[in-house]
Motif scaffolding. Sequence first.
Motif, PDB file in Angstrom:
ATOM      1  N   ILE A 385      -7.889 -43.089 -45.988  1.00  0.00           N
ATOM      2  CA  ILE A 385      -7.504 -42.408 -45.165  1.00  0.00           C
ATOM      3  C   ILE A 385      -6.588 -41.099 -45.454  1.00  0.00           C
ATOM      4  CG2 ILE A 385      -4.986 -42.631 -43.289  1.00  0.00           C
ATOM      5  CD1 ILE A 385      -7.157 -44.874 -42.894  1.00  0.00           C
ATOM      6  N   LEU A 386      -6.568 -40.903 -46.608  1.00  0.00           N
ATOM      7  CA  LEU A 386      -6.009 -39.395 -47.021  1.00  0.00           C
ATOM      8  C   LEU A 386      -7.375 -38.980 -46.532  1.00  0.00           C
ATOM      9  CD1 LEU A 386      -4.149 -41.197 -49.899  1.00  0.00           C
ATOM     10  CD2 LEU A 386      -2.819 -39.634 -48.265  1.00  0.00           C
ATOM     11  N   GLU A 387      -8.640 -39.535 -46.929  1.00  0.00           N
ATOM     12  CA  GLU A 387      -9.759 -37.839 -47.154  1.00  0.00           C
ATOM     13  C   GLU A 387     -10.339 -37.751 -46.558  1.00  0.00           C
ATOM     14  OE1 GLU A 387     -12.374 -40.990 -48.584  1.00  0.00           O
ATOM     15  OE2 GLU A 387     -12.140 -40.496 -50.882  1.00  0.00           O
ATOM     16  N   GLY A 388      -9.541 -38.385 -44.512  1.00  0.00           N
ATOM     17  CA  GLY A 388      -9.555 -38.445 -43.548  1.00  0.00           C
ATOM     18  C   GLY A 388      -8.188 -37.574 -43.058  1.00  0.00           C
ATOM     19  N   ARG A 389      -7.166 -37.494 -43.285  1.00  0.00           N
ATOM     20  CA  ARG A 389      -6.131 -36.942 -43.138  1.00  0.00           C
ATOM     21  C   ARG A 389      -6.632 -35.790 -43.581  1.00  0.00           C
ATOM     22  NH1 ARG A 389      -0.107 -39.467 -43.682  1.00  0.00           N
ATOM     23  NH2 ARG A 389       0.594 -37.368 -43.067  1.00  0.00           N
ATOM     24  N   LEU A 390      -6.842 -35.482 -45.299  1.00  0.00           N
ATOM     25  CA  LEU A 390      -7.192 -33.710 -45.252  1.00  0.00           C
ATOM     26  C   LEU A 390      -8.630 -33.016 -44.849  1.00  0.00           C
ATOM     27  CD1 LEU A 390      -7.565 -34.977 -49.574  1.00  0.00           C
ATOM     28  CD2 LEU A 390      -5.183 -33.184 -48.410  1.00  0.00           C
ATOM     29  N   LYS A 391      -9.396 -33.960 -44.788  1.00  0.00           N
ATOM     30  CA  LYS A 391     -10.240 -33.195 -43.382  1.00  0.00           C
ATOM     31  C   LYS A 391      -9.584 -32.959 -42.453  1.00  0.00           C
ATOM     32  CE  LYS A 391     -14.641 -34.996 -43.688  1.00  0.00           C
ATOM     33  NZ  LYS A 391     -15.761 -35.319 -43.458  1.00  0.00           N
ATOM     34  N   ALA A 392      -8.637 -33.886 -42.085  1.00  0.00           N
ATOM     35  CA  ALA A 392      -8.439 -33.241 -40.478  1.00  0.00           C
ATOM     36  C   ALA A 392      -7.005 -31.426 -40.577  1.00  0.00           C
ATOM     37  CB  ALA A 392      -7.652 -34.164 -40.188  1.00  0.00           C
ATOM     38  N   VAL A 393      -6.704 -31.397 -42.036  1.00  0.00           N
ATOM     39  CA  VAL A 393      -6.081 -30.803 -41.849  1.00  0.00           C
ATOM     40  C   VAL A 393      -6.550 -29.279 -42.197  1.00  0.00           C
ATOM     41  CG1 VAL A 393      -4.208 -29.622 -43.623  1.00  0.00           C
ATOM     42  CG2 VAL A 393      -4.106 -32.369 -43.130  1.00  0.00           C
ATOM     43  N   GLU A 394      -7.900 -29.695 -42.596  1.00  0.00           N
ATOM     44  CA  GLU A 394      -8.713 -28.286 -43.137  1.00  0.00           C
ATOM     45  C   GLU A 394      -9.150 -27.623 -41.448  1.00  0.00           C
ATOM     46  OE1 GLU A 394     -11.734 -29.494 -45.887  1.00  0.00           O
ATOM     47  OE2 GLU A 394     -10.526 -29.852 -47.486  1.00  0.00           O
ATOM     48  N   LEU A 438       0.258 -31.115 -39.420  1.00  0.00           N
ATOM     49  CA  LEU A 438      -0.662 -30.264 -40.041  1.00  0.00           C
ATOM     50  C   LEU A 438      -0.686 -29.045 -40.498  1.00  0.00           C
ATOM     51  CD1 LEU A 438      -2.926 -31.101 -36.734  1.00  0.00           C
ATOM     52  CD2 LEU A 438      -3.043 -32.027 -38.608  1.00  0.00           C
ATOM     53  N   THR A 439       1.528 -29.232 -40.884  1.00  0.00           N
ATOM     54  CA  THR A 439       1.861 -27.969 -41.523  1.00  0.00           C
ATOM     55  C   THR A 439       1.254 -28.293 -43.264  1.00  0.00           C
ATOM     56  OG1 THR A 439       3.573 -29.665 -42.991  1.00  0.00           O
ATOM     57  CG2 THR A 439       3.886 -28.590 -40.750  1.00  0.00           C
ATOM     58  N   SER A 440       1.535 -26.979 -44.220  1.00  0.00           N
ATOM     59  CA  SER A 440       1.101 -26.655 -45.108  1.00  0.00           C
ATOM     60  C   SER A 440       1.831 -27.522 -46.380  1.00  0.00           C
ATOM     61  CB  SER A 440       0.399 -25.114 -45.871  1.00  0.00           C
ATOM     62  OG  SER A 440       2.468 -24.750 -45.643  1.00  0.00           O
ATOM     63  N   MET A 441       3.047 -27.496 -46.069  1.00  0.00           N
ATOM     64  CA  MET A 441       3.816 -28.505 -46.860  1.00  0.00           C
ATOM     65  C   MET A 441       3.781 -29.962 -47.035  1.00  0.00           C
ATOM     66  SD  MET A 441       7.866 -28.749 -47.259  1.00  0.00           S
ATOM     67  CE  MET A 441       8.032 -27.022 -47.842  1.00  0.00           C
ATOM     68  N   GLU A 442       3.346 -30.652 -45.214  1.00  0.00           N
ATOM     69  CA  GLU A 442       2.492 -31.919 -45.323  1.00  0.00           C
ATOM     70  C   GLU A 442       1.292 -31.909 -46.395  1.00  0.00           C
ATOM     71  OE1 GLU A 442       3.301 -34.643 -43.996  1.00  0.00           O
ATOM     72  OE2 GLU A 442       5.180 -34.072 -43.713  1.00  0.00           O
ATOM     73  N   ALA A 443       0.145 -31.062 -45.939  1.00  0.00           N
ATOM     74  CA  ALA A 443      -0.689 -30.292 -46.863  1.00  0.00           C
ATOM     75  C   ALA A 443      -0.700 -31.188 -48.072  1.00  0.00           C
ATOM     76  CB  ALA A 443      -2.162 -30.007 -46.327  1.00  0.00           C
ATOM     77  N   ALA A 444      -0.269 -30.341 -48.325  1.00  0.00           N
ATOM     78  CA  ALA A 444       0.096 -29.800 -50.019  1.00  0.00           C
ATOM     79  C   ALA A 444       0.887 -31.780 -50.577  1.00  0.00           C
ATOM     80  CB  ALA A 444       1.321 -29.452 -50.818  1.00  0.00           C
ATOM     81  N   GLU A 445       1.441 -32.800 -49.372  1.00  0.00           N
ATOM     82  CA  GLU A 445       1.810 -34.089 -50.099  1.00  0.00           C
ATOM     83  C   GLU A 445       0.282 -34.665 -49.813  1.00  0.00           C
ATOM     84  OE1 GLU A 445       4.814 -34.923 -47.322  1.00  0.00           O
ATOM     85  OE2 GLU A 445       6.527 -33.163 -48.544  1.00  0.00           O
ATOM     86  N   ILE A 446      -0.397 -34.389 -48.813  1.00  0.00           N
ATOM     87  CA  ILE A 446      -1.450 -35.466 -48.535  1.00  0.00           C
ATOM     88  C   ILE A 446      -1.726 -35.130 -49.791  1.00  0.00           C
ATOM     89  CG2 ILE A 446      -3.595 -35.915 -47.568  1.00  0.00           C
ATOM     90  CD1 ILE A 446      -1.574 -35.267 -45.410  1.00  0.00           C
ATOM     91  N   GLU A 447      -2.468 -33.906 -50.676  1.00  0.00           N
ATOM     92  CA  GLU A 447      -2.822 -33.740 -52.167  1.00  0.00           C
ATOM     93  C   GLU A 447      -2.574 -34.663 -53.218  1.00  0.00           C
ATOM     94  OE1 GLU A 447      -6.115 -32.278 -52.631  1.00  0.00           O
ATOM     95  OE2 GLU A 447      -6.473 -31.030 -50.726  1.00  0.00           O
TER      96      GLU A 447
END
Length: 831
Positions: A385-394, A438-447
């Motif tokens: 799921i996290l891999e999908g979210r990362l791709k979605a954020v990108e 989709l914010t950059s902060m959320e993206a960092a937390e997902i990473e």
Amino acid sequence: MSSEVPDPTDVEARAVENVRIEDEMEQSYIDYAMSVIAGRALPRVEDGLKPVHRRILYAMHEMGVTSGSSHRKSSSIVGETMGDYHPHGDSAIYDTLVRMAQDFSMRYPLVDGQGNFGSMDGDPAAAQRYTEARMSPISEELLEDIDKDTVDFSSNYDDRLQEPDVLPAAFPNLLVNGSSGIAVGMSTNIPPHNLGEVIDATIELIDDPEATVEDLMEHVKGPDFPTGANIVGRDAIYSAYKTGRGRIRVRAEFEVEEWKNGRERIVITELPFQANKARMVERIAEDVTEGKIEGISDLRDESDRDGVRIVVELNRGANTEVVKNKLLENHLERTFGVINLALVDGQPQVLSLKETLEEYVAHRREVVRRRSEYDLAEAEDRAHILEGRLKAVENAEDVVEVIRDSETRADAKAALQEAYGFSQDQADHIVRMQLGSLTSMEAAEIEDEYEDVQAEIERLTTILDSEQELLEVIKDELRKVKDEYDDERRTSIVEDEGTVTHEDLIPEEEVVVVMTEDDYVKRMPIETFDPQGRGGKGIIGADVKDEDRVATVFRANTHDYLLCFTNQGNVYQLKTYEIPEMGRTARGKSAVNILDLDDGEDITAIVDTDALEGDEFVTMATRNGYVKRTASEEFDNIRSTGIIAADLEEGDELVDVEVTDGSQDLVIATEGGMTIRFAEDEVRAMGRTARGVNGIKLQADDAVAGLVAANGDDGDGQALLTVTRNGYGKRTPIEEYSTQSRYGKGLIDIKTEGRNGPVTAIKAVSEDDHLVLMSEDGQIVRTRVDEVSTVGRNTMGVIVMQVEGDDAVASVDEIPAATIATDEAEADDSN
């Protein structure tokens, strides 16, 4: 239309099978027995719980009645358990719940009770509607990770719910809390142990699978009872751990205190496990009242919530050691019979300490493996799921555009899968995402989360791929449980320094034991009778009542254990000091208070167990001339009601018994004065229930009078002493009785016509021995063997004991020279 109603019982059976009723009963009983064994009475080795314990804890787990919740009415817990998992009586469930809450029954209680849950005095718990309970913290360790597919589940009794077959058990509960139960044909009785010691031993076994029971006992010192007290000796502990069975002596903790006015008191502060304190105090008081314990002036139970305190106040001048050891002998010591029986793969099995821990480690290995597989699957799903979210954020702008251009949510999922290769689960998750994700902060937390999940996947994969890593996890979790719940030992282990028993308080001395035909018995110190010249009348040795006669007299030591053989072919075991000591003119005490004799059963021979060292034979002769030998080991365990020594034919009686070594000669004498001598090995060894073989061919109206065992070809200096009913006797060297084959007529030993009368007894004697003769009327005389003349066979002999009127010699026994020398030396020392 017919109005007749068909009879519902008037139908044909689909199939009829003929079965033998005994086969059906046997199979039905086996099914019942296995149901009790596996489904009710015995614990499983993995979690140490019986089904009712397991179901109570699981019901509380499902109800959320954990250690962090408020207490819940016990009736509610019992009702949930009974309704969902345990379809038996509520009293059985509540009794189990109560025991799991008692700190004097469980070393580490699994239930935290609130209210009256009983006491050590045997007081019952309050009714379930008045008490409350919740899980104790340590019981949660038994259920830890049960929701992660760590154990198998089965349908409950009505197929409505699922219940665990076993709990994950983060510690070896079978040993820690122990268990007891009675099944069909078997029982278990496992003592509790110290949690820290058991965990240390488990870790030792994981590190060294070749560890022995001795190695494990470096950690597990012995059982650790919740009530403390002391275990006496280590040998029984080792036996129990080595074989799974043993008998452990548990002794109360007490001390002797100085009290006022120079008096002392014994203060008891810890009791053996499962002892009923109130009943014990009552029994001590009863023994004081009945005079069984002397020297106690007062007895009080001062126990309170802080612990046990029983005070035994002693009289001034009382012998404290005697009182203390009387209390130990009858009240303050108990035996805990260890039977380490548990279910292993559904089968009852007695386990050693090592085997128990091995089974537990195997269980935890499976639990950790299944939990790791479960956690790994969860982590891989989350990583996906996290891999999908990362791709979605990108590709945030394009993803939002695709979703906006879709007619429906399903169209959006399909478009995302086609455009970016998302899986169904990823697409579902992305469509449900909020724009704030989709914010950059959320993206960092997902990473960061993705990196953590990947690390967890790597850790779990390592555990599943490496047996060593899996075992390290088991050890780490055991250490955490130990750190959380470990405490000090409560039960001490003391060496057996030889507790002073009742037997130790009896002076060790040689005595004469007298028994009459009416089964009255007593003992008297042998010093009561000084040696006299032969032919004396002697002195009164027993006051025999009318129509009673002396049956036998024998010498023994007060500390001897005696085998008493009767005319009916039975044998009983007797401690000499159990026979009451009385004066010469006393009649004695009825033997039925000491031995369980049948009507008409008289003791005819006595064997001192000191003569039985293991390789000897007990050789018997009967009145009708039969003789038999039986290995002495068959007389090791004699019940209080006696056992069979010889199976006699009707009209026959057991006359005499000797201990032989397999290489001696046997000499049988008859009342008519005949004697036969033959090699012992002509009589084969046989079991206790055998009749025996012919020893001597009796003439008409003759009967066997006695049996002796002679040493070697020349008798080793022994002589055969023969004493007749009228008090005459003689000594003849053993070598004058030539050896012949068994079942001959024998040779003439002594003339029995006229003054002599029939032979009463024969003995193998040495020059320095003494004799004790007793008449039927109770006269007793002690004389030296060398006073009796040495003459040949076929002679009249000399007067040995003077008997008057209708009196006659009833019994003869010898005092060996070695015993006389010892007594004289002790007398000199005392002077």
